[in-house]
Enzyme design. Structure first.
Site: not given
Ligand code: SD4
Length: 326
Positions: A83, A186, A204, A214, A217, A237-238
């Site tokens: 990641s 990340t 990340t 893309r 965040d 994160t996420g």
């Protein structure tokens, strides 16, 4: 009700005031404010390794900015981390694109997004911060800038990541993997140095098999990371899209400014995402925060988010509380 008991760090950082927001009586109890420092926290299990590196800087009275940069660089160089950095899973075109940002105790910040072929995006982000009047560089411009600054081009797509991507290409539905279960790590890192100054970094390769172009965040100041040296810092994160929609890390810091402790601030940010989305399926997000006193906490939408802590007395992985099971 416990959640509503929180510690407010005064803006001048000299005292902590205990408030009870449920009764909202403003009954305040002054307590001595002892700052835990140095201290470093970072997202997910690889944070344990990254913290060690950061600690080498912090224990020698180094700056938190140097600590977070060198800490997250270890993960950027880890070919087994899918990641972050080299070894990160590519986008749906098979191209590894990296997002990163860094912020110091004086609101200085730098960021790169959609950067290719550079092993240490966090160091490029720092150069953007220190050597340009800008905050954010993207894509080819960020790459040209990096080369200009002496960074070397590196092939970031490892044979393992390429083979994972090829298997995914061969799948029927081309479903994006769930962040946390199949695609996480990340790294966001927050540190307070022996001077009491806070810095943060986030880096990340983003959501595996994302659309080409893309950006998540992680490179967006206020979304993936925010630092306010008077109050504290937060990182995320996420699913980046959800974190951007609520400007997650900035929100967490502002909630701490209003008096919430780090865990409660992270909890409230997750509640905000719950309000924004009617369908929370696979909507994993995790927030991590630290306040000026060195208190830390995290909270996530789904189970499984954890963070690594290192200070003078502790070195551990802490399971964050969460809203629901998968
Ligand atoms: C992104 N927030 O690109 C990142 C992904 C992530 O653990 O945090 N994965 O949306």
């Amino acid at each position: 009700m416990d959640r509503r008991k929180f510690v407010r760090i005064s803006a001048i950082g000299s005292a902590a005031v205990v408030l009870d927001s449920c009764t909202n009586t403003n009954a305040q109890t002054n307590v001595n404010f002892t700052q835990t420092k140095p201290i470093v926290v970072s997202t997910w299990k690889p944070g344990l390794i990254a913290n060690k590196e950061a600690w080498n800087v912090l224990k020698n009275n180094g700056k938190s900015l140097d600590a977070v940069e060198s800490g997250v660089k270890t993960i950027e160089s880890d070919v087994n981390n899918k990641s972050v950095g080299i070894g990160g899973l590519p986008d749906r075109n098979g191209i590894v694109t990296l997002d990163a940002c860094i912020m110091d105790h004086q609101y200085n910040c730098g960021s790169v997004a959609f950067l290719q072929d550079i092993e240490h995006p966090i160091s490029v982000a720092r150069k953007v911060m220190e050597d340009t009047p800008h905050v954010m560089l993207c894509g080819k411009g960020a790459l040209d800038f990096a080369i200009d600054k002496g960074f070397k081009k590196t092939n970031l797509l490892t044979p393992e990541a390429e083979s994972d991507w090829k298997k995914w290409v061969a799948t029927q539905n081309k479903k994006l993997p769930e962040i946390n279960h199949e695609n996480h790590d990340t790294i966001g890192m927050l540190a307070i140095d022996s001077d009491g100054d806070i810095s943060g970094a986030c880096t990340t390769s983003g959501w595996a098999y994302k659309l080409h172009g893309r950006v998540g965040d992680s490179p967006i100041i206020g979304a993936g990371l925010y630092v306010d040296n008077e109050i504290g810092a937060a990182c995320a994160t996420g699913i980046g899209e959800a974190i951007i929609k609520i400007t997650g890390s900035h929100l967490v810091v502002e909630l701490m400014r209003q008096g919430l402790n780090p865990e409660n601030a992270c909890y409230e940010a997750v509640q905000r995402i719950k309000k924004v989305y009617s369908n929370l399926k696979d909507m994993q997000v995790g927030f991590l925060a630290i306040n000026k006193a060195g208190q830390h906490g995290g909270y996530s939408m789904y189970a499984g988010f954890n963070y690594a802590l290192k200070d003078n007395n502790n070195e551990e992985l802490i399971d964050a509380k969460y809203e629901m099971e998968w």
